[in-house]
Scaffold this motif. Structure first.
Motif, PDB file in Angstrom:
ATOM      1  N   SER A  32      -7.619 -17.974  38.350  1.00 38.13           N
ATOM      2  CA  SER A  32      -8.333 -19.439  39.170  1.00 38.13           C
ATOM      3  C   SER A  32      -8.965 -18.797  39.383  1.00 38.13           C
ATOM      4  CB  SER A  32      -7.299 -20.273  39.263  1.00 38.13           C
ATOM      5  OG  SER A  32      -6.953 -19.775  40.471  1.00 38.13           O
ATOM      6  N   ALA A  33     -10.380 -19.915  39.687  1.00 40.55           N
ATOM      7  CA  ALA A  33     -11.462 -19.799  40.326  1.00 40.55           C
ATOM      8  C   ALA A  33     -11.294 -19.636  41.906  1.00 40.55           C
ATOM      9  CB  ALA A  33     -12.476 -20.836  40.310  1.00 40.55           C
ATOM     10  N   GLU A  34     -11.370 -19.013  42.435  1.00 37.95           N
ATOM     11  CA  GLU A  34     -11.618 -18.395  44.109  1.00 37.95           C
ATOM     12  C   GLU A  34     -11.832 -19.786  44.757  1.00 37.95           C
ATOM     13  OE1 GLU A  34     -12.324 -14.592  46.061  1.00 37.95           O
ATOM     14  OE2 GLU A  34     -13.529 -15.158  46.108  1.00 37.95           O
ATOM     15  N   ASP A  35     -12.943 -20.549  43.902  1.00 40.92           N
ATOM     16  CA  ASP A  35     -13.802 -21.622  44.505  1.00 40.92           C
ATOM     17  C   ASP A  35     -13.564 -23.001  44.311  1.00 40.92           C
ATOM     18  OD1 ASP A  35     -15.143 -21.626  42.198  1.00 40.92           O
ATOM     19  OD2 ASP A  35     -17.312 -21.112  42.791  1.00 40.92           O
ATOM     20  N   PHE A  36     -12.172 -22.532  43.185  1.00 40.79           N
ATOM     21  CA  PHE A  36     -12.201 -24.401  42.306  1.00 40.79           C
ATOM     22  C   PHE A  36     -13.097 -24.815  41.895  1.00 40.79           C
ATOM     23  CE2 PHE A  36      -9.636 -23.759  46.587  1.00 40.79           C
ATOM     24  CZ  PHE A  36      -8.886 -23.606  46.294  1.00 40.79           C
ATOM     25  N   SER A  37     -14.209 -23.914  41.205  1.00 39.12           N
ATOM     26  CA  SER A  37     -15.082 -24.801  40.283  1.00 39.12           C
ATOM     27  C   SER A  37     -14.758 -25.763  39.106  1.00 39.12           C
ATOM     28  CB  SER A  37     -16.174 -24.068  40.177  1.00 39.12           C
ATOM     29  OG  SER A  37     -17.559 -24.637  39.427  1.00 39.12           O
ATOM     30  N   LEU A  38     -15.215 -26.822  38.511  1.00 36.72           N
ATOM     31  CA  LEU A  38     -14.751 -27.345  37.720  1.00 36.72           C
ATOM     32  C   LEU A  38     -15.068 -27.108  36.447  1.00 36.72           C
ATOM     33  CD1 LEU A  38     -14.990 -31.008  38.786  1.00 36.72           C
ATOM     34  CD2 LEU A  38     -12.449 -29.100  38.366  1.00 36.72           C
ATOM     35  N   ARG A  39     -16.291 -25.707  36.615  1.00 40.75           N
ATOM     36  CA  ARG A  39     -17.601 -24.972  35.629  1.00 40.75           C
ATOM     37  C   ARG A  39     -16.387 -23.491  35.640  1.00 40.75           C
ATOM     38  NH1 ARG A  39     -21.823 -26.225  32.682  1.00 40.75           N
ATOM     39  NH2 ARG A  39     -22.373 -28.244  33.512  1.00 40.75           N
ATOM     40  N   HIS A  40     -15.262 -23.153  35.771  1.00 40.38           N
ATOM     41  CA  HIS A  40     -14.455 -22.424  35.133  1.00 40.38           C
ATOM     42  C   HIS A  40     -13.757 -22.255  34.353  1.00 40.38           C
ATOM     43  CE1 HIS A  40     -12.831 -18.836  36.649  1.00 40.38           C
ATOM     44  NE2 HIS A  40     -11.624 -18.628  36.463  1.00 40.38           N
ATOM     45  N   ARG A  41     -13.320 -21.528  33.056  1.00 43.31           N
ATOM     46  CA  ARG A  41     -11.771 -22.047  32.844  1.00 43.31           C
ATOM     47  C   ARG A  41     -11.313 -20.401  32.927  1.00 43.31           C
ATOM     48  NH1 ARG A  41     -10.048 -20.188  27.441  1.00 43.31           N
ATOM     49  NH2 ARG A  41      -9.405 -22.050  26.814  1.00 43.31           N
ATOM     50  N   GLN A  42      -9.747 -21.472  32.747  1.00 42.69           N
ATOM     51  CA  GLN A  42      -8.912 -20.136  33.138  1.00 42.69           C
ATOM     52  C   GLN A  42      -7.964 -20.013  32.213  1.00 42.69           C
ATOM     53  OE1 GLN A  42      -6.173 -21.548  36.647  1.00 42.69           O
ATOM     54  NE2 GLN A  42      -5.408 -19.079  36.126  1.00 42.69           N
ATOM     55  N   GLY A  43      -8.439 -18.662  31.671  1.00 37.33           N
ATOM     56  CA  GLY A  43      -7.791 -18.428  30.000  1.00 37.33           C
ATOM     57  C   GLY A  43      -8.436 -17.349  29.672  1.00 37.33           C
ATOM     58  N   ASP A  44      -7.920 -17.181  28.009  1.00 38.76           N
ATOM     59  CA  ASP A  44      -8.581 -16.037  27.340  1.00 38.76           C
ATOM     60  C   ASP A  44      -9.980 -15.924  27.188  1.00 38.76           C
ATOM     61  OD1 ASP A  44      -9.961 -13.498  25.927  1.00 38.76           O
ATOM     62  OD2 ASP A  44      -6.998 -12.865  25.719  1.00 38.76           O
ATOM     63  N   VAL A  45     -11.268 -14.795  27.630  1.00 40.62           N
ATOM     64  CA  VAL A  45     -12.683 -15.006  27.492  1.00 40.62           C
ATOM     65  C   VAL A  45     -12.701 -14.949  25.509  1.00 40.62           C
ATOM     66  CG1 VAL A  45     -13.243 -12.875  27.938  1.00 40.62           C
ATOM     67  CG2 VAL A  45     -14.768 -14.628  27.757  1.00 40.62           C
ATOM     68  N   ARG A  46     -12.031 -14.151  25.016  1.00 39.22           N
ATOM     69  CA  ARG A  46     -12.231 -14.151  23.662  1.00 39.22           C
ATOM     70  C   ARG A  46     -11.713 -15.518  23.031  1.00 39.22           C
ATOM     71  NH1 ARG A  46      -8.349  -8.635  23.498  1.00 39.22           N
ATOM     72  NH2 ARG A  46      -7.513 -10.330  25.190  1.00 39.22           N
ATOM     73  N   ASP A  47     -11.567 -16.144  23.920  1.00 41.07           N
ATOM     74  CA  ASP A  47     -10.905 -17.647  22.743  1.00 41.07           C
ATOM     75  C   ASP A  47     -12.804 -18.153  22.603  1.00 41.07           C
ATOM     76  OD1 ASP A  47      -9.051 -16.839  22.371  1.00 41.07           O
ATOM     77  OD2 ASP A  47      -8.133 -17.824  24.072  1.00 41.07           O
ATOM     78  N   ILE A  48     -14.176 -17.981  23.774  1.00 42.71           N
ATOM     79  CA  ILE A  48     -14.832 -19.152  24.029  1.00 42.71           C
ATOM     80  C   ILE A  48     -16.443 -18.144  23.411  1.00 42.71           C
ATOM     81  CG2 ILE A  48     -13.280 -20.632  25.777  1.00 42.71           C
ATOM     82  CD1 ILE A  48     -14.971 -19.624  28.155  1.00 42.71           C
ATOM     83  N   LEU A  49     -16.018 -17.173  22.776  1.00 46.34           N
ATOM     84  CA  LEU A  49     -17.027 -15.819  22.776  1.00 46.34           C
ATOM     85  C   LEU A  49     -18.678 -16.770  21.917  1.00 46.34           C
ATOM     86  CD1 LEU A  49     -15.616 -12.080  23.116  1.00 46.34           C
ATOM     87  CD2 LEU A  49     -16.828 -13.874  24.186  1.00 46.34           C
ATOM     88  N   ASN A  50     -17.618 -17.333  20.766  1.00 48.57           N
ATOM     89  CA  ASN A  50     -18.328 -18.494  19.983  1.00 48.57           C
ATOM     90  C   ASN A  50     -18.616 -18.999  20.308  1.00 48.57           C
ATOM     91  OD1 ASN A  50     -17.878 -15.898  17.602  1.00 48.57           O
ATOM     92  ND2 ASN A  50     -15.434 -16.561  17.333  1.00 48.57           N
ATOM     93  N   VAL A  51     -18.949 -19.665  21.544  1.00 48.29           N
ATOM     94  CA  VAL A  51     -19.326 -21.060  21.844  1.00 48.29           C
ATOM     95  C   VAL A  51     -20.647 -20.466  22.185  1.00 48.29           C
ATOM     96  CG1 VAL A  51     -19.699 -22.896  23.496  1.00 48.29           C
ATOM     97  CG2 VAL A  51     -17.173 -21.489  23.123  1.00 48.29           C
ATOM     98  N   GLN A  52     -21.914 -21.806  21.866  1.00 47.25           N
ATOM     99  CA  GLN A  52     -23.273 -21.265  21.432  1.00 47.25           C
ATOM    100  C   GLN A  52     -23.676 -20.660  22.828  1.00 47.25           C
ATOM    101  OE1 GLN A  52     -26.145 -23.609  19.981  1.00 47.25           O
ATOM    102  NE2 GLN A  52     -25.495 -21.849  18.382  1.00 47.25           N
ATOM    103  N   TRP A  53     -23.786 -19.238  23.714  1.00 45.71           N
ATOM    104  CA  TRP A  53     -24.257 -19.278  25.075  1.00 45.71           C
ATOM    105  C   TRP A  53     -25.670 -18.459  24.610  1.00 45.71           C
ATOM    106  CZ3 TRP A  53     -21.213 -21.333  28.550  1.00 45.71           C
ATOM    107  CH2 TRP A  53     -20.304 -20.608  28.278  1.00 45.71           C
ATOM    108  N   ASP A  54     -26.375 -18.394  25.427  1.00 46.86           N
ATOM    109  CA  ASP A  54     -27.762 -17.866  25.690  1.00 46.86           C
ATOM    110  C   ASP A  54     -27.561 -15.803  25.917  1.00 46.86           C
ATOM    111  OD1 ASP A  54     -29.573 -20.150  24.218  1.00 46.86           O
ATOM    112  OD2 ASP A  54     -29.032 -20.933  26.891  1.00 46.86           O
ATOM    113  N   LEU A  55     -26.431 -16.143  27.022  1.00 45.40           N
ATOM    114  CA  LEU A  55     -26.694 -14.892  27.647  1.00 45.40           C
ATOM    115  C   LEU A  55     -24.580 -14.831  28.393  1.00 45.40           C
ATOM    116  CD1 LEU A  55     -27.533 -12.234  29.686  1.00 45.40           C
ATOM    117  CD2 LEU A  55     -27.700 -14.211  31.043  1.00 45.40           C
ATOM    118  N   ILE A  56     -24.329 -13.567  28.655  1.00 46.91           N
ATOM    119  CA  ILE A  56     -22.738 -13.118  28.966  1.00 46.91           C
ATOM    120  C   ILE A  56     -23.507 -12.572  29.909  1.00 46.91           C
ATOM    121  CG2 ILE A  56     -22.214 -12.372  26.815  1.00 46.91           C
ATOM    122  CD1 ILE A  56     -19.402 -13.181  27.549  1.00 46.91           C
ATOM    123  N   ILE A  57     -22.879 -12.762  30.282  1.00 47.76           N
ATOM    124  CA  ILE A  57     -22.212 -11.665  31.663  1.00 47.76           C
ATOM    125  C   ILE A  57     -20.932 -10.908  32.317  1.00 47.76           C
ATOM    126  CG2 ILE A  57     -22.905 -10.030  33.976  1.00 47.76           C
ATOM    127  CD1 ILE A  57     -25.174 -12.427  34.300  1.00 47.76           C
TER     128      ILE A  57
END
Ligand SMILES: C[S@@+](CC[C@H](N)C(=O)[O-])C[C@H]1O[C@@H](n2cnc3c(N)ncnc32)[C@H](O)[C@@H]1O
Length: 188
Positions: A32-57
């Motif tokens: 989970s996010a240390e700062d409890f942000s709602l802009r954090h997804r707890q889970g496997d990042v591989r599941d969301i790599l196909n969503v449209q992003w401009d940049l991944i870090i």
């Protein structure tokens, strides 16, 4: 403004740096996010790599890859292969711009050499910790604030359950440089 995914981040350090400059940013981690942000997804990042992003870090785990752990390599071939596969998946993600960060690791010999090696002391933190960056369609980071007092603080940290978390947090100065130098490329 860009759509930015910060992969393998529980601290929110890079997420907040880009958010403060107006980008639309999500972090994702198994934790989970240390700062409890709602802009954090707890889970496997591989599941969301196909969503449209401009940049991944991406900050994938270095446990089985870091050269500093080389004396254990013999016993963990399988873990190492899985870790390398994860790194490859991130580097091959269908995202126009990619930055992947890791310490000096076997990624260099098994996948490819990093594009750049940076140090916290180039970004306002009086510490040494060689940090490799593998970049796609991004310029090398320029140092923002070269400081003295270069010591390897991480080695002196007291043992404890949270030691690895403290050690693995992205430095604020590096996150700020990423947002300031790479963020503008996402405009338009
Ligand atoms: C070295 S730490 C990076 C910490 C980061 N620099 C920060 O400031 O929060 C690696 C992180 O990768 C996460 N992780 C490992 N596998 C993952 C996966 N498949 N999807 C998302 N996160 C993952 C771990 O939970 C761990 O928090």
């Amino acid at each position: 403004m860009g759509r930015v995914l910060v992969a393998c981040e529980f601290s929110g350090v890079v997420r907040r740096a880009f958010t403060s400059l107006g980008h639309s940013v999500w972090s994702c981690d198994l934790l989970s996010a240390e700062d409890f942000s709602l802009r954090h997804r707890q889970g496997d990042v591989r599941d969301i790599l196909n969503v449209q992003w401009d940049l991944i870090i991406a900050h994938p785990p270095c446990t089985h890859l870091a050269v500093s752990g080389a004396r254990w390599f013999r016993d963990k071939k399988e873990e190492q292969e899985q870790a390398l596969k994860f790194v490859k998946t991130l580097l091959d993600a269908p995202i126009p711009r990619i930055a992947l960060e890791n310490p000096v690791s076997i990624i260099s010999s098994r996948i490819r050499k990093p594009d750049q090696i940076i140090q916290p002391w180039q970004f306002g933190h009086g510490e040494t910790k060689a940090t490799c960056l593998w970049l796609k369609n991004l310029p090398k980071l320029l140092p923002t604030d070269i400081v003295d007092g270069r010591e390897a603080r991480v080695h002196k940290m007291a043992p404890g359950p949270d030691r690895w978390k403290k050690r693995s947090r992205t430095f604020e100065g590096i996150a700020k440089a990423m947002a300031e130098q790479w963020g503008p490329l996402l405009d338009g």
